[in-house]
Design a protein around this motif. Sequence first.
Motif, PDB file in Angstrom:
ATOM      1  N   LEU A  84       0.836  -1.206   0.000  1.00 14.69           N
ATOM      2  CA  LEU A  84       0.000   0.000   0.000  1.00 14.69           C
ATOM      3  C   LEU A  84       0.871   1.257   0.000  1.00 14.69           C
ATOM      4  O   LEU A  84       0.601   2.216  -0.736  1.00 14.69           O
ATOM      5  CB  LEU A  84      -0.947  -0.005   1.196  1.00 14.69           C
ATOM      6  CG  LEU A  84      -2.032  -1.081   1.170  1.00 14.69           C
ATOM      7  CD1 LEU A  84      -2.838  -1.051   2.458  1.00 14.69           C
ATOM      8  CD2 LEU A  84      -2.921  -0.924  -0.045  1.00 14.69           C
ATOM      9  N   SER A  85       1.915   1.256   0.801  1.00 17.61           N
ATOM     10  CA  SER A  85       2.823   2.396   0.852  1.00 17.61           C
ATOM     11  C   SER A  85       3.526   2.592  -0.489  1.00 17.61           C
ATOM     12  O   SER A  85       3.636   3.717  -0.991  1.00 17.61           O
ATOM     13  CB  SER A  85       3.845   2.184   1.971  1.00 17.61           C
ATOM     14  OG  SER A  85       4.684   3.297   2.105  1.00 17.61           O
ATOM     15  N   LEU A  86       3.979   1.498  -1.074  1.00 16.72           N
ATOM     16  CA  LEU A  86       4.659   1.580  -2.366  1.00 16.72           C
ATOM     17  C   LEU A  86       3.720   2.068  -3.465  1.00 16.72           C
ATOM     18  O   LEU A  86       4.095   2.924  -4.275  1.00 16.72           O
ATOM     19  CB  LEU A  86       5.248   0.219  -2.748  1.00 16.72           C
ATOM     20  CG  LEU A  86       6.003   0.171  -4.078  1.00 16.72           C
ATOM     21  CD1 LEU A  86       7.214   1.100  -4.054  1.00 16.72           C
ATOM     22  CD2 LEU A  86       6.430  -1.255  -4.392  1.00 16.72           C
ATOM     23  N   SER A  87       2.491   1.563  -3.483  1.00 16.05           N
ATOM     24  CA  SER A  87       1.545   2.003  -4.511  1.00 16.05           C
ATOM     25  C   SER A  87       1.224   3.483  -4.354  1.00 16.05           C
ATOM     26  O   SER A  87       1.113   4.210  -5.347  1.00 16.05           O
ATOM     27  CB  SER A  87       0.275   1.162  -4.485  1.00 16.05           C
ATOM     28  OG  SER A  87      -0.408   1.315  -3.264  1.00 16.05           O
ATOM     29  N   GLY A  88       1.106   3.949  -3.119  1.00 14.00           N
ATOM     30  CA  GLY A  88       0.879   5.378  -2.886  1.00 14.00           C
ATOM     31  C   GLY A  88       2.064   6.209  -3.317  1.00 14.00           C
ATOM     32  O   GLY A  88       1.911   7.252  -3.965  1.00 14.00           O
ATOM     33  N   ALA A  89       3.267   5.747  -2.988  1.00 15.88           N
ATOM     34  CA  ALA A  89       4.480   6.483  -3.365  1.00 15.88           C
ATOM     35  C   ALA A  89       4.637   6.530  -4.885  1.00 15.88           C
ATOM     36  O   ALA A  89       4.988   7.581  -5.448  1.00 15.88           O
ATOM     37  CB  ALA A  89       5.705   5.862  -2.716  1.00 15.88           C
ATOM     38  N   LEU A  90       4.389   5.417  -5.563  1.00 10.86           N
ATOM     39  CA  LEU A  90       4.502   5.392  -7.028  1.00 10.86           C
ATOM     40  C   LEU A  90       3.488   6.331  -7.677  1.00 10.86           C
ATOM     41  O   LEU A  90       3.830   7.079  -8.607  1.00 10.86           O
ATOM     42  CB  LEU A  90       4.325   3.964  -7.556  1.00 10.86           C
ATOM     43  CG  LEU A  90       5.464   2.996  -7.266  1.00 10.86           C
ATOM     44  CD1 LEU A  90       5.071   1.568  -7.654  1.00 10.86           C
ATOM     45  CD2 LEU A  90       6.745   3.414  -7.979  1.00 10.86           C
ATOM     46  N   ALA A  91       2.269   6.306  -7.188  1.00  7.08           N
ATOM     47  CA  ALA A  91       1.238   7.209  -7.723  1.00  7.08           C
ATOM     48  C   ALA A  91       1.607   8.665  -7.443  1.00  7.08           C
ATOM     49  O   ALA A  91       1.452   9.544  -8.305  1.00  7.08           O
ATOM     50  CB  ALA A  91      -0.131   6.880  -7.133  1.00  7.08           C
ATOM     51  N   GLY A  92       2.121   8.919  -6.232  1.00  9.26           N
ATOM     52  CA  GLY A  92       2.506  10.278  -5.854  1.00  9.26           C
ATOM     53  C   GLY A  92       3.639  10.819  -6.713  1.00  9.26           C
ATOM     54  O   GLY A  92       3.564  11.944  -7.212  1.00  9.26           O
TER      55      GLY A  92
END
Length: 180
Positions: A84-92
């Motif tokens: 979840l953290s990685l997906s948020g960071a990638l989207a960000g």
Amino acid sequence: MTQLIQTTRDDHLIAWFTALAITIHIAESALPSPLPGVKPGLANVVTLIVLCRYGWRMAVWVALLRVLIGSVLLGTFLSPTFFLSLSGALAGVAALGLGWAVSRAVPGWALGPLGFGLLAALAHMTGQFWAAYALFIPHPALLHLFPVLMTLAAVLGIVSGVLTRSVLARLNSSPSDAIN
């Protein structure tokens, strides 16, 4: 014979800012959360500072290294929290890259720290939400949380942008560069 690898000033900046972001990330993990996955995002202020001072490529390094190393240190590597953290960071960082490119390409149109903070927070929450929906909780009832989460993301993104603007103003007013 071993060859020494030369590090650059950028390597040192990335390492320093990543260490700062990881420290904040770990401190934030200890804070209670009103909803699962909702944190103030203060570690993202570091990414925004790097973006505004040194550019998008350097900001990507800091954001992704923070997630990777932070998850290892917190013991969440390859767990649902990590994804979840990685997906948020990638989207960000993808949204920041788009905002950065448009800000540079269109004369008279630019995002400042506040705009970047809002953009990153909304993209981060969107990435996390859809990853949670697709990978862990594919239930239609989860969709009812999306507006609440996006509202929280907008508020926290504005806070991050204001903090970033304040830090940048202090850094820009100092007689020498913050990091030599």
